[in-house]
Design an enzyme around this catalytic site. Structure first.
Site, PDB file in Angstrom:
ATOM      1  N   MET A   1     -25.252 -11.513 -11.037  1.00  0.00           N
ATOM      2  CA  MET A   1     -24.668 -11.026 -12.293  1.00  0.00           C
ATOM      3  C   MET A   1     -25.047  -9.583 -12.608  1.00  0.00           C
ATOM      4  O   MET A   1     -24.588  -9.032 -13.604  1.00  0.00           O
ATOM      5  CB  MET A   1     -25.127 -11.917 -13.446  1.00  0.00           C
ATOM      6  CG  MET A   1     -24.627 -13.342 -13.365  1.00  0.00           C
ATOM      7  SD  MET A   1     -22.819 -13.454 -13.439  1.00  0.00           S
ATOM      8  CE  MET A   1     -22.503 -12.772 -15.068  1.00  0.00           C
ATOM      9  N   ARG A   2     -25.879  -8.953 -11.739  1.00  0.00           N
ATOM     10  CA  ARG A   2     -26.299  -7.592 -12.043  1.00  0.00           C
ATOM     11  C   ARG A   2     -25.107  -6.646 -12.087  1.00  0.00           C
ATOM     12  O   ARG A   2     -25.069  -5.713 -12.895  1.00  0.00           O
ATOM     13  CB  ARG A   2     -27.335  -7.110 -11.030  1.00  0.00           C
ATOM     14  CG  ARG A   2     -27.865  -5.717 -11.356  1.00  0.00           C
ATOM     15  CD  ARG A   2     -29.012  -5.302 -10.459  1.00  0.00           C
ATOM     16  NE  ARG A   2     -30.230  -5.997 -10.804  1.00  0.00           N
ATOM     17  CZ  ARG A   2     -30.911  -6.787  -9.989  1.00  0.00           C
ATOM     18  NH1 ARG A   2     -30.479  -6.973  -8.766  1.00  0.00           N
ATOM     19  NH2 ARG A   2     -32.011  -7.374 -10.389  1.00  0.00           N
ATOM     20  N   ALA A   3     -24.118  -6.860 -11.225  1.00  0.00           N
ATOM     21  CA  ALA A   3     -22.960  -5.970 -11.191  1.00  0.00           C
ATOM     22  C   ALA A   3     -22.202  -5.995 -12.524  1.00  0.00           C
ATOM     23  O   ALA A   3     -21.763  -4.943 -13.019  1.00  0.00           O
ATOM     24  CB  ALA A   3     -22.023  -6.363 -10.051  1.00  0.00           C
TER      25      ALA A   3
ATOM     26  N   ASP B   1     -29.240  -3.018  -4.183  1.00  0.00           N
ATOM     27  CA  ASP B   1     -28.736  -3.632  -5.407  1.00  0.00           C
ATOM     28  C   ASP B   1     -29.442  -3.104  -6.647  1.00  0.00           C
ATOM     29  O   ASP B   1     -28.941  -3.254  -7.760  1.00  0.00           O
ATOM     30  CB  ASP B   1     -28.901  -5.156  -5.322  1.00  0.00           C
ATOM     31  CG  ASP B   1     -28.180  -5.877  -6.444  1.00  0.00           C
ATOM     32  OD1 ASP B   1     -26.985  -5.598  -6.651  1.00  0.00           O
ATOM     33  OD2 ASP B   1     -28.818  -6.707  -7.129  1.00  0.00           O
TER      34      ASP B   1
END
Length: 678
Positions: free
Chosen positions: A274-276, A193
């Site tokens: 929420m990183r995406a 990720d």
């Protein structure tokens, strides 16, 4: 110094080139993970990127590459005065898979720190990579303790070295680029990720493209300097375009419509966290700047999704990364504003089509060793269908063979451990002496001191203080006083599965449950960073379905396609396992093995099959192989053959149900008795 292969001379691999260039434009995109078979220009393209990066200004003499306009106030070489700096190329630093912790984060001289009170610090690779590129080839094989350090540095933008109350901190912001061959094992989800983008690469099957790869490679090897000179103009053009895109980047507007599409796409594909969303927004903005625009369009959002989401939507280790492009297009259309164009299947820039990029000379790209790898692929299918219910045959199988059946749903398996204490590679299965873990004692250091045992060091030095003439409060230390901490943690093992695929196991419901149990153990092996191997036996003999590998996915695929039928050559399966383990001991003597035999214990074929199987089992036991037998016998009449096999192996017998972590406590025993643990 070797002349690097030009980035613009690489043939094909448009998505790989685009992902690397977007990170050059905006390092905040978060790096690139390049997945693909061997010989597909992964390393060549990454190493060539560093020549295209603009120079950076650094504080003269600073080992930590501080920016003279905003120096790090905590820099170990500081404090620095704001002022002019010196320009130098951005570095690309390679992290070897087998690097030590000190090589990565730096080494603190504990002896001088305790005796002289100075912070004598030798910077590591994280310091060298600050404001540059940190490249990890075969990143999926990186040891867990190094992965943890990378995660910490990537999250905080700084590296901390702590040793017995003495600490050093320095900035460590870098572009993380990793390459990997999925056949050699998958990447830990936490590190996966952290990569902003991912691309899948494969060698072209077009003869003309392959011929151009060879043509350019031979020309480069004949005269690297002359070859690089031929591409100098194209390299300069791309470098200038990167600089222009960086200048334009702050002016690019991410409108509400594009932001709504990004959020909807991440929600539609059920990515975690929420990183995406953030990475997609940064990537779409970089795409617009790269194309020379100040407005993010739907085509930018589409291409950003194709690069940022595939590795984030894996729901289990056995799910292949990828994105349903039809679903993507439907989502983008549904949430498109009135000003957005339909992205369509070819709406993205770069590798996805859409607005053509200006001719930067990068054209077709070089594939570093593009010979076909079809013969080496592990796709889980031996050429037979296995899903249509029709019988099929293969070498060694007798009549009555049945097609492969699907595995039942996997479950969380109990931990099977190798008894005793090993010294293998760090992992999460069996007890071992490691560099990390709880401290259990002390010893004199062998070589450089890395983990100080402070109390033992003080105890060793205390009796000699008067003889050494100590007059003040300080402790007078000598090299012989230092003590290294002895720590106990966990190691990874080789888990070798020996699976009975004979006719006695061929009932569809039964074999489905057996495969589900083995799949559950494979999932456990993935989580514990083990190597796995697969031996099957049926018909007239045994075969190595998968040599020991870190690719648990490959083992799962081979298991899924495994047919059943024929006699039960149990002894052949055990002897084949013996051969595999003997070879692996020569390759990696420190890695201990766990043998998992999945059978009902029946043995047929040849003279005295049961006695022969017993002798083979005792041979394995005599060599100290830790074993467990998964007893698959079922029905109202049970012969207890698997239990006898476990006794001959010196291990335990468990049923598939007893492998479940939620089974009654105590059902799963240690794989071998206390007499062998001693």
């Amino acid at each position: 110094m070797t002349t690097p292969y030009p980035f613009t001379a690489v043939v094909g691999q448009d998505d790989l080139r685009l992902a690397l260039l977007l990170n050059a434009v905006s390092p905040r995109v978060g790096g690139v993970l390049v997945r693909g078979e061997k010989g597909t220009a992964k390393s060549t393209a990454v190493r060539a990127l560093s020549a295209l990066l603009p120079e950076i200004d650094v504080v003269p003499g600073c080992r930590f590459s501080c920016d003279p306009s905003a120096p790090d106030p905590a820099c170990p070489d500081g404090p620095h005065e704001n002022g002019s700096g010196v320009a130098r190329p951005a570095r690309m630093v390679e992290l070897p898979v087998g690097a030590s912790e000190d090589r990565l984060v730096g080494a603190l001289d504990i002896e001088r720190a305790l005796s002289e009170g100075v912070k004598a610090f030798e910077p590591g690779l994280l310091a060298e990579a600050h404001r540059g590129i940190l490249y990890v080839d075969e990143v999926n094989l990186l040891h867990d303790h190094l992965v943890d350090l990378l995660l910490d540095a990537a999250a905080m933008g700084a590296s901390y070295v702590e040793r017995e109350g003495v600490s050093v901190r320095h900035a460590a912001r870098f572009l993380l680029v990793g390459t990997m061959n999925p056949e050699e094992g998958e990447l830990r989800p936490q590190l996966l990720d952290r990569f902003g983008l991912t691309v899948e690469v494969a060698a072209s099957r077009d003869p003309e493209t392959r011929a151009e790869v060879v043509r350019r490679r031979l020309a480069y090897e004949d005269d690297p300097v002359a070859f690089a000179a031929r591409w100098a103009d194209e390299e300069a053009a791309v470098r200038q375009r990167i600089v222009a895109a960086r200048r334009l980047l702050p002016q690019v507007r991410l409108g509400d419509g594009a932001l709504r599409q990004i959020a909807a796409t991440c929600a539609a594909f059920e990515v975690d966290g929420m990183r995406a969303d953030i990475v997609m927004a940064r990537t779409a903005t970089a795409l617009a700047a790269w194309a020379g625009r100040t407005e993010v369009l739907a085509e930018d959002v589409r291409q950003a999704a194709l690069l940022a989401l595939p590795h984030r939507r894996r729901r289990s280790p056995f799910d292949a990364p990828g994105l349903d492009e039809d679903k993507l297009d439907e989502t983008l259309r549904e949430f498109a504003g009135p000003e957005d164009d339909d992205p369509g299947p070819d709406g993205g820039p770069g590798g996805g089509g859409g607005q053509p990029a200006p001719d930067d000379g990068s054209g077709p790209q070089y594939g570093e060793n593009s010979e076909s790898s079809e013969g080496d692929r592990t796709d889980g299918n031996d050429g037979n269908d296995g899903n249509d219910g029709t019988p099929r045959t293969s070498s060694g199988a007798g009549a009555g063979e049945q097609a492969a059946v699907r595995a039942s749903e996997p479950f969380r398996a109990r931990v099977l451990r190798v008894p005793g204490i090993g010294e293998g590679a760090a992992g999460r299965r069996s007890r071992a002496r490691t560099e990390h873990g709880r401290t259990i004692g002390a010893r004199r250091p062998r070589g450089a001191l890395t983990k100080l045992h402070l109390a033992a060091t003080v105890r060793a030095a205390a009796p000699h203080q008067r003889a050494r003439g100590r007059t003040g409060p300080g402790l007078l230390l000598r090299r012989d006083d230092l003590r290294q901490a002895v720590r106990e943690g966990h190691e990874s093992n080789l888990v070798l599965f020996v699976v009975d695929a004979s006719g006695s196991m061929a009932a569809r419901q039964r074999m489905s449950a057996v495969k589900g149990a083995v799949l559950s153990l494979l999932l456990d092996a993935y989580q514990r960073r083990d190597k796995v191997g697969l031996v099957t036996f049926r018909g007239s003999g045994a075969e190595v379905a998968l040599p020991p590998t870190s690719s648990v996915d490959a083992a799962a695929a081979r298991l899924e396609s495994l047919p059943t039928g024929g006699r039960t050559p149990l002894a052949a399966g055990l002897l084949k396992a013996h051969d595999v383990l003997r070879v692996e001991r020569l390759r990696d003597p420190a890695r201990r093995a766990l043998l998992v035999v999945v059978t009902d214990g029946r043995a047929t074929g040849g003279p005295e099959p049961v006695a022969l199987a017993g002798r083979a089992a005792r041979l394995l036991a005599a060599e100290g192989v830790a074993s467990v037998v998964v007893d698959c016998e079922s029905g109202p009449v049970r012969l207890g053959l698997a239990g006898r096999l476990a006794q001959d192996l010196g291990g335990a017998a468990v049923t598939p149900d007893e492998l479940r972590a939620d089974a009654i406590a105590g059902l799963v025993r240690e794989v071998r008795g206390d007499r062998r643990a001693a």
